[in-house]
Write a protein that holds these residues in place. Structure first.
Motif, PDB file in Angstrom:
ATOM      1  N   TRP A 288      16.480  19.621 -35.377  1.00 14.35           N
ATOM      2  CA  TRP A 288      16.790  19.220 -34.006  1.00 14.35           C
ATOM      3  C   TRP A 288      15.645  19.519 -33.041  1.00 14.35           C
ATOM      4  O   TRP A 288      15.642  19.055 -31.914  1.00 14.35           O
ATOM      5  CB  TRP A 288      18.043  19.946 -33.513  1.00 14.35           C
ATOM      6  CG  TRP A 288      19.292  19.551 -34.240  1.00 14.35           C
ATOM      7  CD1 TRP A 288      20.012  20.325 -35.093  1.00 14.35           C
ATOM      8  CD2 TRP A 288      19.970  18.286 -34.183  1.00 14.35           C
ATOM      9  NE1 TRP A 288      21.094  19.627 -35.567  1.00 14.35           N
ATOM     10  CE2 TRP A 288      21.095  18.373 -35.028  1.00 14.35           C
ATOM     11  CE3 TRP A 288      19.733  17.089 -33.502  1.00 14.35           C
ATOM     12  CZ2 TRP A 288      21.979  17.318 -35.204  1.00 14.35           C
ATOM     13  CZ3 TRP A 288      20.605  16.031 -33.678  1.00 14.35           C
ATOM     14  CH2 TRP A 288      21.719  16.155 -34.515  1.00 14.35           C
ATOM     15  N   TYR A 289      14.673  20.321 -33.491  1.00 15.92           N
ATOM     16  CA  TYR A 289      13.570  20.726 -32.618  1.00 15.92           C
ATOM     17  C   TYR A 289      12.450  19.687 -32.676  1.00 15.92           C
ATOM     18  O   TYR A 289      11.370  19.929 -33.208  1.00 15.92           O
ATOM     19  CB  TYR A 289      13.031  22.093 -33.032  1.00 15.92           C
ATOM     20  CG  TYR A 289      13.892  23.266 -32.639  1.00 15.92           C
ATOM     21  CD1 TYR A 289      15.239  23.106 -32.314  1.00 15.92           C
ATOM     22  CD2 TYR A 289      13.373  24.550 -32.597  1.00 15.92           C
ATOM     23  CE1 TYR A 289      16.026  24.191 -31.972  1.00 15.92           C
ATOM     24  CE2 TYR A 289      14.152  25.639 -32.249  1.00 15.92           C
ATOM     25  CZ  TYR A 289      15.480  25.453 -31.932  1.00 15.92           C
ATOM     26  OH  TYR A 289      16.252  26.539 -31.582  1.00 15.92           O
TER      27      TYR A 289
ATOM     28  N   SER B 246      18.082  33.861 -34.136  1.00 11.68           N
ATOM     29  CA  SER B 246      18.910  32.976 -34.961  1.00 11.68           C
ATOM     30  C   SER B 246      18.084  32.459 -36.128  1.00 11.68           C
ATOM     31  O   SER B 246      16.860  32.279 -36.018  1.00 11.68           O
ATOM     32  CB  SER B 246      19.405  31.800 -34.122  1.00 11.68           C
ATOM     33  OG  SER B 246      19.924  30.763 -34.939  1.00 11.68           O
ATOM     34  N   SER B 247      18.735  32.202 -37.233  1.00 11.75           N
ATOM     35  CA  SER B 247      18.029  31.614 -38.382  1.00 11.75           C
ATOM     36  C   SER B 247      17.494  30.229 -38.045  1.00 11.75           C
ATOM     37  O   SER B 247      16.589  29.728 -38.716  1.00 11.75           O
ATOM     38  CB  SER B 247      18.965  31.528 -39.589  1.00 11.75           C
ATOM     39  OG  SER B 247      20.104  30.733 -39.287  1.00 11.75           O
ATOM     40  N   ASN B 248      18.028  29.619 -36.977  1.00  9.49           N
ATOM     41  CA  ASN B 248      17.587  28.284 -36.568  1.00  9.49           C
ATOM     42  C   ASN B 248      16.396  28.308 -35.614  1.00  9.49           C
ATOM     43  O   ASN B 248      15.865  27.253 -35.274  1.00  9.49           O
ATOM     44  CB  ASN B 248      18.747  27.518 -35.910  1.00  9.49           C
ATOM     45  CG  ASN B 248      19.852  27.197 -36.880  1.00  9.49           C
ATOM     46  OD1 ASN B 248      19.588  26.862 -38.032  1.00  9.49           O
ATOM     47  ND2 ASN B 248      21.090  27.297 -36.434  1.00  9.49           N
ATOM     48  N   ASP B 249      15.995  29.485 -35.169  1.00  8.49           N
ATOM     49  CA  ASP B 249      14.885  29.567 -34.211  1.00  8.49           C
ATOM     50  C   ASP B 249      14.185  30.912 -34.392  1.00  8.49           C
ATOM     51  O   ASP B 249      14.334  31.824 -33.587  1.00  8.49           O
ATOM     52  CB  ASP B 249      15.410  29.417 -32.783  1.00  8.49           C
ATOM     53  CG  ASP B 249      14.286  29.254 -31.762  1.00  8.49           C
ATOM     54  OD1 ASP B 249      13.105  29.210 -32.178  1.00  8.49           O
ATOM     55  OD2 ASP B 249      14.577  29.160 -30.558  1.00  8.49           O
ATOM     56  N   GLN B 250      13.396  31.036 -35.444  1.00  8.65           N
ATOM     57  CA  GLN B 250      12.785  32.311 -35.813  1.00  8.65           C
ATOM     58  C   GLN B 250      11.297  32.407 -35.503  1.00  8.65           C
ATOM     59  O   GLN B 250      10.681  33.431 -35.813  1.00  8.65           O
ATOM     60  CB  GLN B 250      12.985  32.561 -37.317  1.00  8.65           C
ATOM     61  CG  GLN B 250      14.424  32.747 -37.734  1.00  8.65           C
ATOM     62  CD  GLN B 250      14.538  33.056 -39.218  1.00  8.65           C
ATOM     63  OE1 GLN B 250      13.896  32.426 -40.055  1.00  8.65           O
ATOM     64  NE2 GLN B 250      15.361  34.043 -39.551  1.00  8.65           N
TER      65      GLN B 250
ATOM     66  N   GLY C 207      20.512  29.567 -31.587  1.00  9.88           N
ATOM     67  CA  GLY C 207      19.366  28.756 -31.984  1.00  9.88           C
ATOM     68  C   GLY C 207      19.608  27.284 -31.782  1.00  9.88           C
ATOM     69  O   GLY C 207      18.970  26.448 -32.423  1.00  9.88           O
ATOM     70  N   ASN C 208      20.516  26.959 -30.847  1.00 15.06           N
ATOM     71  CA  ASN C 208      20.886  25.552 -30.669  1.00 15.06           C
ATOM     72  C   ASN C 208      19.795  24.729 -29.995  1.00 15.06           C
ATOM     73  O   ASN C 208      19.640  23.547 -30.291  1.00 15.06           O
ATOM     74  CB  ASN C 208      22.202  25.438 -29.878  1.00 15.06           C
ATOM     75  CG  ASN C 208      22.209  26.266 -28.606  1.00 15.06           C
ATOM     76  OD1 ASN C 208      21.673  27.371 -28.552  1.00 15.06           O
ATOM     77  ND2 ASN C 208      22.832  25.734 -27.573  1.00 15.06           N
TER      78      ASN C 208
ATOM     79  N   HIS D  74      11.137  23.431 -39.263  1.00 14.71           N
ATOM     80  CA  HIS D  74      11.948  24.652 -39.264  1.00 14.71           C
ATOM     81  C   HIS D  74      13.379  24.369 -38.835  1.00 14.71           C
ATOM     82  O   HIS D  74      14.317  25.007 -39.309  1.00 14.71           O
ATOM     83  CB  HIS D  74      11.336  25.693 -38.323  1.00 14.71           C
ATOM     84  CG  HIS D  74       9.950  26.102 -38.696  1.00 14.71           C
ATOM     85  ND1 HIS D  74       8.976  26.393 -37.763  1.00 14.71           N
ATOM     86  CD2 HIS D  74       9.358  26.265 -39.909  1.00 14.71           C
ATOM     87  CE1 HIS D  74       7.859  26.716 -38.378  1.00 14.71           C
ATOM     88  NE2 HIS D  74       8.052  26.643 -39.683  1.00 14.71           N
ATOM     89  N   ASN D  75      13.536  23.429 -37.924  1.00 16.01           N
ATOM     90  CA  ASN D  75      14.856  23.052 -37.409  1.00 16.01           C
ATOM     91  C   ASN D  75      14.795  21.576 -37.049  1.00 16.01           C
ATOM     92  O   ASN D  75      14.049  21.185 -36.146  1.00 16.01           O
ATOM     93  CB  ASN D  75      15.211  23.898 -36.181  1.00 16.01           C
ATOM     94  CG  ASN D  75      16.599  23.605 -35.633  1.00 16.01           C
ATOM     95  OD1 ASN D  75      17.133  22.506 -35.757  1.00 16.01           O
ATOM     96  ND2 ASN D  75      17.196  24.606 -35.008  1.00 16.01           N
TER      97      ASN D  75
END
Length: 352
Positions: A54-55, A124-128, A99-100, A51-52
């Motif tokens: 960086w996660y 955030s679209s980066n952490d949904q 969503g950083n 999904h991201n």
């Protein structure tokens, strides 16, 4: 809902989160509703990097364990005992999340609910995925939360106050759009370390945690060093050497290669250990895979500088060189009462 019911539900959430760690996730039969949620949450953690990018599992598990540690009866009591909630009237509070880093908006989510308000969450679209899952767990513990938690798609409407986090550019938009509502608007900040060359090897290793955790993407990540003249950088490089595997992550490596190339083409003088570049620069915000440094001649003058630039700085790390500084290795482990930007979120919410 009574505040004690809310607190108890978050304690149960903390117990649920305690089960999950990078080394091994072990199901505890005494945790509420594990049959419904344990396997699904483990699957979600494994999918987070898709999904991201960086996660990574390491960083997602770190965030989960940090919240598991925070959500205890003792910590929640210490936190909320400083406030009088008796006159709190339930309002609709919108929170717009960044969503950083994983679960970066969880403290705002918790603060709104513990204050007796209804929370309207725009992720955030980066952490949904992570926070909505934890909200579902809370609702399973106490179905009344269903009436107090809303996830918003599209425009945020029908709110009484808002807490919004974003970049300096988006903050200007937030300030205009929310100018007629009570608000906390959070902008970009960075964290710094003040060194004097007397730090121990263990402290330098811990500083690596402050720099590399979440790949340096958090506002509590150290992106700038203040050092005395003739500082021996061997102390620093020896300390962070154990974090060399960070270069094995493709997204980080791509940023390292790109930013190093940009620096070199601009004829900047660099120090480099093949996974981090060090550049002398007066700015606080350094690109991914780099750290800026600046010399200081007088500690008193530096304290004045840091105080003047307070609105750009989230944390200061030092060996008690700066008042109220954070210990090495602790920037990504804030307590519930350590507020972002030093703005007391609970006090704000009680005044809405």
């Amino acid at each position: 809902m009574l505040q004690n019911e809310i607190k108890t539900s978050f304690i149960e959430l903390g117990k649920f989160l305690t089960q999950f760690s990078l080394d091994k996730s072990i199901l505890d039969k005494n945790v509420l509703n594990n049959v419904l949620f344990f396997d699904d949450f483990l699957d979600l953690i494994k999918l987070s990097q898709s999904h991201n990018g960086w996660y990574t599992p390491e960083n997602v598990f770190f965030s989960i364990q940090s919240w598991a540690t925070a959500l205890t009866d003792e910590n929640l009591d210490i936190w909320i005992s400083n406030y009088d909630f008796s006159n709190s009237n339930s309002k609709n509070i919108g929170i717009i999340l960044a969503g950083n880093i994983p679960l970066v908006g969880f403290h705002d989510f918790l603060s709104v609910l513990i204050s007796g308000h209804n929370v309207m969450v725009k992720t955030s679209s980066n952490d949904q995925h992570l926070l909505p899952f934890l909200a579902k767990y809370l609702i399973s513990v106490n179905p009344e939360f269903r009436n107090h938690i809303t996830f918003v798609e599209g425009k945020l409407e029908n709110f009484d106050a808002v807490i919004a986090t974003g970049s300096n550019n988006t903050a200007r938009y937030f300030e205009y759009y929310f100018k007629d509502r009570p608000s906390i608007i959070r902008k970009s900040r960075n964290s710094v370390a003040v060194l004097n060359g007397q730090e121990s090897p263990a402290q330098m290793i811990a500083l690596g945690e402050d720099i590399f955790r979440y790949f340096g993407l958090g506002c509590r990540s150290v992106s700038k060093l203040f050092i005395p003249r003739n500082y021996n950088f061997d102390l620093f490089f020896n300390g962070i050497f154990s974090y060399q595997d960070v270069i094995k992550y493709e997204k980080y490596a791509n940023n390292y290669d790109y930013n190093k190339a940009v620096f070199l083409m601009s004829n900047f003088k660099l120090l480099d250990n093949e996974f981090l570049t060090i550049k002398e620069d007066s700015s606080y915000a350094s690109p991914i895979a780099s750290v800026f440094y600046e010399y200081y001649d007088n500690l008193a003058d530096l304290k004045e500088r840091l105080e003047k630039d307070n609105d750009q700085i989230q944390c200061v790390v030092s060996n008690n060189l700066i008042e109220n500084s954070v210990n090495f290795g602790q920037t990504q482990k804030p307590n519930l009462w350590d507020y972002a930007d030093n703005v007391d979120t609970i006090k704000f919410l009680l005044g809405v």
